[in-house]
Write an enzyme that holds these catalytic residues in place. Structure first.
Site, PDB file in Angstrom:
ATOM      1  N   ARG A 378       0.831  -1.208   0.000  1.00  0.00           N
ATOM      2  CA  ARG A 378       0.000   0.000   0.000  1.00  0.00           C
ATOM      3  C   ARG A 378       0.864   1.256   0.000  1.00  0.00           C
ATOM      4  NH1 ARG A 378      -2.981  -2.545   4.421  1.00  0.00           N
ATOM      5  NH2 ARG A 378      -4.805  -3.630   3.622  1.00  0.00           N
ATOM      6  N   VAL A 500      -8.557  -2.327  -5.342  1.00  0.00           N
ATOM      7  CA  VAL A 500      -7.639  -3.388  -4.922  1.00  0.00           C
ATOM      8  C   VAL A 500      -6.909  -3.038  -3.631  1.00  0.00           C
ATOM      9  CG1 VAL A 500      -7.331  -4.179  -7.291  1.00  0.00           C
ATOM     10  CG2 VAL A 500      -5.764  -2.482  -6.353  1.00  0.00           C
ATOM     11  N   GLU A 501      -6.357  -4.071  -2.985  1.00  0.00           N
ATOM     12  CA  GLU A 501      -5.618  -3.974  -1.723  1.00  0.00           C
ATOM     13  C   GLU A 501      -6.429  -3.232  -0.658  1.00  0.00           C
ATOM     14  OE1 GLU A 501      -1.494  -3.390  -1.385  1.00  0.00           O
ATOM     15  OE2 GLU A 501      -1.049  -3.998  -3.416  1.00  0.00           O
ATOM     16  N   GLY A 502      -7.683  -3.579  -0.558  1.00  0.00           N
ATOM     17  CA  GLY A 502      -8.569  -2.959   0.411  1.00  0.00           C
ATOM     18  C   GLY A 502      -9.422  -1.906  -0.249  1.00  0.00           C
TER      19      GLY A 502
END
Length: 824
Positions: A378, A500-502
């Protein structure tokens, strides 16, 4: 009046001591001295005595441990234990997985700016800069994004080979394992540059260098695993992917339904103890081309082959793609930006225990491993992608707005367009500073859990706003796809980064403040740990130590927030130069306000706070904007405080401060306990709100920077691919700007003469010829205007196609259309 003076002295001493965070004993001594002076100067003896008694009643019980601990601390410990929000093991792991950097100062209410400003300027090594200017530049020159996204739906073979052989998959793998050993800052610079020309290429390079087998192996792998896999990953022999999300487990990785049963099985021709996996994953980037799959699953040992714990917990394993039972499905098609992405399925997939990342010792520790490594991804991949796209869009949209004319004027002269350009400029500046700040934190060895979520959310959200405004300025140029379009794919790809990624909604409403309020708070996590100690005496001792420091800080923050509210943050010491000092004061004010709001919310709502997602999201917005402003001020200092950057910095800070006050206003107006919301409003905004969005004059200055060749514009464009080659229309348009500016006076002179003449020629070439003949322009100026017309035509031209060229290969197979087959 003599009666009131001692009480005024009492209040003044308290406010002064609280503002400057003086110790309790110092406050008592200072108040005593003031009361003595009041008495000597003729104040009412009775009032002075009452004020002195108040000082004694407050100070003595708190200063004497024999009174404080049993009669004050112990009851408060009991109350605290009752309101303490229950934390699951997964929540505790998530909270404790990261480190705290300067963001902790923003929660203190009195940031130590020297901690931020003394950090070294983020800089690449000579080797890293050479790679950025060499192989990375060469890779960008190879990119034909239309060919990648429309014709092939993939990178061409020669580009895959170049990416592998030039080490793009091993940017951060140590040299001893065959990688390039570059820093996280270099990773950020590479992804930023690639994203400015193709999001497909940047994601292809970014994923192996963020969350994936290599990152996990470097942190947790056994030496045997590192020596076998890392060289293969570094040179592209193995292409990795990491299978985490599935249909029933997206952002909530703790609910993974995929499982592995400890059992005996065959591996390498021998019977060994291992795990038999059943999994169903989707949205896995690089899965269709992967040769090595990292898998997250819940591990069970029902037969007790490893011990007496049947549910071992979330674990991570490496599975070669050719393992029997593992099926890599067909490709997903993410919004016309076809990076390699697809599902993975498996049933009865057997791997030995040696394939667990970190070996058997790390069985069941997968959640901790993921939390510690997710923040790295992130921090770099998605913020850097947003930065590359935003910076490219900013400078090219500025150039286009200067080149493109309507009604005889550059469209950038219209105030509506200037408003859009100013938003693009300010947000691109903020994204650039924020993405670099988090990458620099990783380079310093930090694991910035909270800043990574701030960067992921706000870089991608601001990136979405930048590309929206850029599309509006470009109009038809932006919506017609083809080789000349440099914005359309970015517009289509923006929701991918948001998701994506949360997912961003969850990131904002649950993670930023939810994690930050505990991890970044100076005292809360320490108090929680103290309250959970088993030894009663030690528990009381530790809790006492932290509790009263917390109370003192809370009182100080309330006083500081009120004082700054009364003075509109125009009074007080602050770092910075004459231009930026006012910005630091504003951040001091809102840091104190955030601390007050956080303490009040946690005290009154306790465990219910985690379910108040609107309140959590708004307080997260305050923390985020404070961190973004800090990153921008650090960047401004690192660049040598250039005067030319001031419009960009000022626009972005005013925008952030307006967002802070808006978030605070909404939080207070909707505070779950309404009377407390009203009281907090009087404390935070005693004279009302004053922050406003950036004004028109400032917006015009920011917009002008994008349309004018200057150092500030060059600094904003630094790190993106703007080389004017055949496959980079954005770079060509950007390169035209200096020539366009030089040609404008000639163009105005020619158009003015043309307007007042009886010229007969209707075509531009004929008009130029007559202009030279009549002496309006020289032959050199004619050549200049011809070049200007050619550059303008290149900038505004869009693509068109034979219908067969737009039909897919699938259409050709179904209908047997010759033209479609040829296009495919």
């Amino acid at each position: 009046m003599s009666v009131a003076i001692p009480f005024l002295a009492f209040l003044f001493a308290g406010a002064f001591a609280a503002y400057h965070r003086l110790r309790l004993a110092v406050w008592a001594a200072l108040t005593a001295c003031l009361l003595l002076a009041c008495w000597l100067l003729g104040a009412s003896p009775a009032a002075t005595a009452v004020a002195a008694l108040l000082v004694a009643l407050v100070a003595l019980p708190l200063l004497l441990p024999g009174i404080r601990k049993p009669y004050i601390t112990a009851p408060l410990l009991g109350f605290y234990t009752r309101i303490l929000p229950p934390l699951s093991d997964t929540e505790r792991t998530a909270i404790e997985s990261g480190t705290v950097g300067f963001e902790g100062q923003l929660f203190s209410g009195k940031p130590d700016w020297s901690q931020l400003l003394s950090q070294p300027k983020p800089e690449l090594t000579a080797e890293e800069q050479a790679y950025l200017d060499g192989p990375c530049e060469q890779l960008c020159r190879m990119v034909d994004d239309w060919d990648i996204t429309h014709v092939r739906a993939d990178l061409p073979p020669e580009m895959w080979e170049f990416v592998k052989t030039q080490g793009f998959f091993g940017l951060n793998i140590p040299k001893e394992y065959g990688g390039l050993g570059f820093s996280a800052l270099m990773n950020h610079k590479v992804i930023q540059k690639l994203a400015s020309i193709s999001s497909v290429v940047s994601s292809t390079v970014g994923v192996p260098n963020s969350l994936g087998p290599a990152e996990l192996l470097m942190h947790y792998g056994t030496e045997e695993q590192k020596r076998h896999y890392l060289p293969r990953l570094a040179d592209g022999t193995d292409v990795p992917c990491f299978a985490l999300t599935g249909p029933f487990a997206g952002s909530d990785a703790t609910s993974i339904p995929d499982y592995g049963i400890v059992a005996m099985g065959e591996w390498g021709g021998a019977q060994v103890l291992g795990i038999r996996l059943t999994l169903n994953k989707r949205y896995i980037t690089l899965a269709p081309v992967a040769t090595l799959v990292g898998v997250a699953f819940r591990m069970y040992d029902p037969d007790g082959l490893l011990g007496d714990k049947p549910d071992i917990g979330i674990s991570l394993a490496l599975v070669p793609a050719d393992t029997p039972g593992l099926e890599i499905g067909r490709r997903h098609f993410p919004l016309n930006t076809p990076f390699q992405n697809g599902p993975i399925h498996g049933e009865g997939v057997f791997v030995p225990l040696s394939q667990l990342i970190g070996g058997e010792d790390y069985a069941g520790r997968g959640w901790q491993m993921l939390m510690e490594c997710l923040s790295i991804g992130r921090s770099i991949t998605l913020p850097s992608t947003a930065s590359g796209g935003a910076k490219m869009a900013a400078v090219v949209t500025g150039a286009y707005a200067r080149i493109r004319k309507q009604f005889g004027l550059s469209i950038g002269r219209f105030e509506g367009v200037q408003e859009a350009l100013s938003r693009i400029a300010g947000k691109a500046y903020a994204i650039s500073a924020l993405s670099q700040a988090t990458a620099a934190a990783v380079s310093r060895g930090e694991n910035p859990a909270v800043p990574s979520t701030i960067a992921k959310y706000h870089c991608t959200e601001m990136g979405r706003e930048v590309v929206k405004d850029a599309m509006d300025v470009h109009g038809g140029k932006g919506i017609i796809l083809g080789p000349r379009n440099y914005l359309g794919r970015g517009w289509q790809a923006t929701p991918i980064s948001i998701t994506v990624e949360g997912a961003n909604i969850m990131t904002r409403s649950l993670m930023i403040f939810g994690q930050g309020a505990i991890l970044c708070h100076p005292w809360v996590l320490k108090e929680m740990k103290a309250a959970q100690l088993e030894d009663p005496a030690q528990r009381l001792e530790e809790f006492d130590k932290y509790l009263f420091r917390h109370i003192g800080a809370a009182i100080s923050n309330a006083v500081r927030a009120f004082w700054y509210g009364l003075t509109f943050a125009k009074v007080g010491r602050a770092p910075g130069d004459a231009y930026t000092r006012r910005f630091y004061r504003k951040l001091d004010r809102y840091s104190a306000t955030l601390a007050v709001m956080a303490d009040t919310s946690m005290l009154l709502l306790g465990g219910k706070l985690k379910f108040k997602e609107s309140l959590s999201g708004r307080l997260g917005d305050v923390l985020s904007q404070l961190y973004i402003c800090s990153a921008m001020l650090k960047r401004y200092q690192d660049e040598g405080a250039p005067e030319g950057d001031q419009p960009l910095l000022a626009w972005a800070v005013h925008d952030a401060v307006n967002k802070i006050e808006t978030a605070l206003s909404l939080a207070l107006r909707n505070f779950p306990i309404r009377p407390m919301g009203w009281l907090l409003w009087l404390l935070v905004f005693p004279l009302g709100r004053r922050a406003q969005a950036p004004g028109d004059r400032l917006s015009r200055r920011a917009a002008a920077l994008l349309m004018t060749p200057c150092d500030a514009r060059a600094r904003l464009a630094e790190g993106v691919f703007l080389t004017p080659c055949a496959n980079n229309p954005a770079g060509r348009i950007d390169s035209y700007l200096p020539k366009v500016v030089l040609a404008e006076p000639v163009e105005r002179k020619f158009l003015k003469a043309l307007k007042h003449s009886d010229i007969e020629a209707l075509e531009f070439a004929g008009q130029l010829e007559e202009g030279v003949r009549e002496g309006w322009i020289t032959a050199e100026e004619r050549a200049q205007l011809e070049e200007l017309r050619a550059m303008t035509l290149d900038a505004i031209t869009v693509d068109d196609f034979d219908p067969a060229e737009l039909r897919s290969a699938g259409y050709a197979r179904l209908h047997g259309t010759p033209g479609a087959r040829a296009a495919a």
